[in-house]
Structures are given as C-alpha cells and as structure tokens.
Design a protein around this motif. Sequence first.
Motif, mmCIF file in Angstrom:
data_model
loop_
_atom_site.group_PDB
_atom_site.id
_atom_site.type_symbol
_atom_site.label_atom_id
_atom_site.label_comp_id
_atom_site.label_asym_id
_atom_site.label_seq_id
_atom_site.Cartn_x
_atom_site.Cartn_y
_atom_site.Cartn_z
ATOM 1 N N ALA A 78 -8.954 -0.696 7.824
ATOM 2 C CA ALA A 78 -7.686 0.013 7.570
ATOM 3 C C ALA A 78 -6.964 0.264 8.896
ATOM 4 O O ALA A 78 -5.744 0.087 8.994
ATOM 5 N N ALA A 94 -2.240 -1.947 -0.130
ATOM 6 C CA ALA A 94 -3.697 -2.074 -0.252
ATOM 7 C C ALA A 94 -4.027 -2.468 -1.692
ATOM 8 O O ALA A 94 -3.578 -1.829 -2.642
ATOM 9 N N PHE A 108 -7.944 4.584 2.924
ATOM 10 C CA PHE A 108 -6.585 4.094 3.210
ATOM 11 C C PHE A 108 -5.576 5.247 3.227
ATOM 12 O O PHE A 108 -4.658 5.257 4.057
ATOM 13 N N SER A 152 -3.519 6.162 6.478
ATOM 14 C CA SER A 152 -2.068 6.106 6.372
ATOM 15 C C SER A 152 -1.452 7.332 7.051
ATOM 16 O O SER A 152 -0.479 7.227 7.802
ATOM 17 N N VAL A 203 1.196 3.897 2.673
ATOM 18 C CA VAL A 203 0.373 2.896 2.000
ATOM 19 C C VAL A 203 0.836 2.814 0.557
ATOM 20 O O VAL A 203 1.189 3.824 -0.051
#
Length: 371
Positions: free
Chosen positions: A187, A204, A222, A226, A233
């Motif tokens: 990530a 994603a 994620f 982010s 994201v």
Amino acid sequence: MFKVAVAPGDGIGKEVIAEGVKVLQAACGTEHVELQLEYMDLGSDRYLRTGELLTDDDIALMKRNQAVYFGAIGDPRVAPGILEKGILIKMRTTFDQYINMRPSKAWHPYTPLKGEKNFDIIFLRENTEDFYMGAGGVLKGRSDAVDLELKRKLYDIDLTLSSSSTSADDYAFEIGMMSRRGIERFADYSFELAKKMGRPKVTAVDKANVCTSLYGMWREVFSQKSKEHGIPVEYMYVDAMAMALVRAPERFGIVACPNMFGDILTDIGAEIMGGLGVAASGNINPNGVSMFEPVHGSAPDIAGQGKANPIAAILAGKMMIDQLGRPDIGKLIEWAVKMAMKQKMVTPDMGGALTTKQAGDAIVDLVRSAQ
Ligand code: ATP
C-alpha cells in the motif's frame, strides 16, 4: 552510469531484447548516460546442456547490477513449470520483488475499445502473497490419512474430516493469506507512486464482501495508509472492476490488486491497450534489484523468423530506466514508440511489414532524431 544484467532467455526473448538494448543505448546516449551491460546465459539451452536453472553465480551477478532486463523463457523441449519455477519464481523470491507493475494505456489505433478513449492505468499487483503462496494440499478421505503439502507456515487450522475411505470424500484446498506487513509495504508503494505521478487516488481491488477476513484486513490497511499519505482510496470489487475496465478505463489511474486478481485483471489491461505486442511489466523491489520484461513468452511458433514485435520489450526497457531514476529518458523512448506506431513502422502483428530488427532500427532512428 547504470549497471544492468541482461538475460535474453529463450525463443523470441533473444530477438526482442536485442532491439530493446539498441533502443536503450540510443536513448541513454542522447543524454550522455552510460549503460554498462552484463549478459547472462539463462534459459532452456543452458538447462538442457548443464541442468542449471538459476545458480548462485547468476544471483551474485544480478546483485552486482542495479536491475535485470529479461526476455522470456519457455521451450517445448522442457516440461512446463521447470524453467518458470526454477528461474522466474526463484528470482522473484530471492530478490523479494513484491510489486508487479504493468502499465496499460490506450495505444491508438491498436486498442480494441470503441471511440477515442484515452486511458493511462498503472496496475500494481502484490507479487508474493494471497492465493499464490503455495499453501495448498489435498486431504485424502480419512483424517488419519491426510496427505498434506503445506509449503508455507500454517497455524491452528483444524483439518479433521469425518471418517471416510473413498476418494469421493477428498478435499483439495488452496489458502489465500496476506500478512499485515505485506499489505502495508504494498500500500505504501501504491500511494507513493500516486503522489510521484500526480494521480488523485488509488483504486484498491478486492472481494471483501465474500473473503471478509483476508480482504477485510486489506481494506483496513489501505484505509489507514490512505490517511497517512493524504491520498484518497477508492475500493472496487474485482467483478465490478472487470466490467469497468472494459466500459470506462479512463476512470482509473493507479490500480492496486492482490496477487490473484491482479494476475487476471492485468491481462484485461494488456488486451484493452493493444495486446501482447505492447504489454510490458516490472517485478520490483523498491530497495533492491528489480526485473523488467515483456509480458509475452518465448513464442516458439515464430522464434527465429524475424516476426516478433519488439515494442513490449522496448517498453519494458523504458520502465526500467524510469525505475532507475531517469523518467526523462523513459519519456523519449515512449515518444519514439508512439511515432513508430503512427507511421506504421511496425511488425506484421500490428499491421506493418517490418521485421523485428527493422522495427527496432526505426525506433532507434526516431530516438536519435529527437536530439
Ligand atoms: P511461452 O511458453 O514462453 O509462454 P507461448 O507461445 O505459450 O510461449 P506467448 O509467447 O506469450 O506464449 O505468445 C502467445 C502467442 O502470441 C505466440 O504464439 C505468438 O504467435 C504471439 N506473440 C507473442 N509475443 C509476440 C510478439 N512479441 N510479437 C508477435 N507475436 C507475438
């Protein structure tokens, strides 16, 4: 100066890498950047001669270079899987190349999509975990006759089956696992790339509505990353993503996928941009030795006939030079490829009449003409 290990490999790998090297040298030459190449004899010929796949000496050679420029491996004389496992997978594991990068952009007029869609996607595929970790096996009938092949660590999984003795009761399984650490580093790379390339978001991909544990953690990481990187994201289920890639690829920029979904979606990505002739990829360790190659294989059916399209290998060279820190040289290579396509200076698979070497020469001339 850049130091690169070159492994042309088998079949058309040899032909396309020869053209890729010419283009790289021409492009680096225009910027007075020296390219020091060390050639490797990897692939089926050596394997059939000596039984060697990827040796310690090969690994040492790659380690003293900054990147590996790879052609293709595969040969009808060698059983499927031997060269792939013994060379490609071993290289990926040894150098922990945990990012697989595959750009997909509209190469007009070769994209099969209708209209003048302009898309420019970078697919990032986590390259070491998920369903491709090799954590699989077969539970044969009775629990006391379990024949289990777990190639990686598996803890606390209850494998007891009800008593039975026929093969109808066998279970086969393949487990998808990701480590928090593995998702975090992947990530981080995705968001850092988005920042570097000025892309407004990271998409994603997962199937968090079904594989809730695995992709639940994926989303958790994620979302956290982010926030840390200050880049939004967007989540997409893999099935919806497959449709969206065909219908509206221009919506996407950086697309981050777990290993198996990435394997499948990147082939859609290759097809919508114009097919195998233009599909390039990188197996990247941001802090180590990365490897760049065309997506196509050794194509034994056309090997040695001068029919192979060198563009995928040339674009893999462009990715390598970008990664080595000279995106300006990468841009020059991409511009020359675009011009060659525009002027139909391409091989028959793209509707042109040039041989592999002539197509490579045309791109070299264009690179030099830009000076
Ligand atoms: P391998 O076993 O090494 O993967 P393969 O032939 O099974 O080889 P690919 O090499 O990926 O698979 O190619 C599939 C087909 O696409 C080939 O048979 C060839 O006709 C065509 N092809 C692949 N790469 C190119 C290329 N660079 N230029 C022209 N045609 C290509």
